[in-house]
Scaffold this motif. Structure first.
Motif, short mmCIF file in Angstrom:
data_model
loop_
_atom_site.label_atom_id
_atom_site.label_comp_id
_atom_site.label_asym_id
_atom_site.label_seq_id
_atom_site.Cartn_x
_atom_site.Cartn_y
_atom_site.Cartn_z
N ARG B 31 0.82 -1.20 0.00
CA ARG B 31 0.00 0.00 0.00
C ARG B 31 0.86 1.25 0.00
N MET B 32 0.51 2.17 -0.90
CA MET B 32 1.25 3.43 -1.00
C MET B 32 0.27 4.58 -1.11
N TYR B 33 0.71 5.75 -0.62
CA TYR B 33 -0.16 6.91 -0.48
C TYR B 33 0.60 8.18 -0.86
N TRP B 34 -0.14 9.15 -1.38
CA TRP B 34 0.39 10.50 -1.56
C TRP B 34 -0.46 11.48 -0.76
N TYR B 35 0.25 12.33 0.02
CA TYR B 35 -0.39 13.37 0.81
C TYR B 35 0.23 14.72 0.45
N TYR B 89 4.85 17.73 -0.08
CA TYR B 89 4.22 16.48 -0.50
C TYR B 89 4.94 15.29 0.12
N PHE B 90 4.13 14.38 0.69
CA PHE B 90 4.69 13.19 1.30
C PHE B 90 4.13 11.94 0.65
N CYS B 91 5.02 10.99 0.47
CA CYS B 91 4.64 9.64 0.10
C CYS B 91 4.67 8.79 1.36
N ALA B 92 3.78 7.82 1.46
CA ALA B 92 3.76 6.93 2.61
C ALA B 92 3.48 5.51 2.15
N THR B 93 3.90 4.55 2.95
CA THR B 93 3.60 3.15 2.67
C THR B 93 3.02 2.51 3.91
#
Lengths: 113, 115
Positions: B31-35, B89-93
């Motif tokens: 799972r990956m996300y952009w905030y 901008y942050f990416c998260a997993t």
């Protein structure tokens, strides 16, 4: 009403005191709750997670969860200047929101010597 | 080596330009996300992906698009940048842990300025 709300701050406490950070959430089916610490210009760092009612302690940090009141808090004992940061509350709801986090706006904590 | 990396770390661009922000991870998470983060507004979800073939819009997806090239790579594009997309901008997993708790881990962030 925002989905996740934190006490607006900024919060200032003296070194050695207890800092209390609060968070309320609107979705009753929320399942898991997180506290992140973010230093200025840095990325959020997970410091606590909690998913059952009651208290969870980890070193100087204690997370408290009350699902009936839709309330989660973070206590920092013996606060240190290095604890000065923004603290973000995040909530993972169930159902169609599963796997997503909703963040509060953050509370800025300053610990002064 | 960092588990979640983002490139570039800083970018200044002009209105109307196309910009791509890249995220790579070695954590093996599906799972990956952009905030994006704006002062006083916390973190807001732009897009998220639960696997390579599953991409979903978040709360503020307008003006953005994403590509999940592989399990380890998730890119965010601004098709035509505008000044109010200036943000951090942050990416998260994330991955599931025992009990179904979903812990997310963040990359170092990309500071984007649109002039």
């Amino acid at each position: 009403q925002k989905e996740v709300e934190q006490n607006s701050g900024p919060l200032s406490v003296p070194e050695g005191a207890i800092a209390s950070l609060n968070c309320t959430y609107s979705d009753r089916v929320s399942q898991s709750f997180f506290w992140y610490r973010q230093y200025s210009g840095k990325s959020p760092e997970l410091i606590m997670s909690i998913y059952s009612n009651g208290d969870k302690e980890d070193g100087r940090f204690t997370a408290q969860l009350n699902k009936a009141s839709q309330y989660v808090s973070l206590l920092i004992r013996d606060s240190q200047p290095s604890d000065s940061a923004t603290y973000l509350c995040a909530v993972n709801a169930g159902g169609t929101s599963y796997g997503k986090l909703t963040f509060g706006q953050g509370t800025i904590l300053t610990v002064h010597p | 080596d960092a588990d979640v990396t983002q490139t570039p770390r800083n970018r200044i661009t002009k209105t109307g330009k196309r910009i791509m922000l890249e995220c790579s991870q070695t954590k093996g998470h599906d799972r990956m996300y952009w905030y994006r983060q704006d002062p006083g507004l916390g973190l807001r979800l732009i897009y998220y992906s639960f696997d390579v073939k599953d991409i979903n819009k978040g709360e503020i997806s307008d003006g953005y698009s994403v590509s999940r090239q592989a399990q380890a790579k998730f890119s965010l594009s601004l098709e035509s940048a505008i000044p109010n997309q200036t943000a951090l901008y942050f990416c998260a997993t994330s991955d599931l842990v025992a009990g179904g708790v979903m812990e997310q881990f963040f990359g170092p962030g990309t500071r984007l300025t649109v002039l």
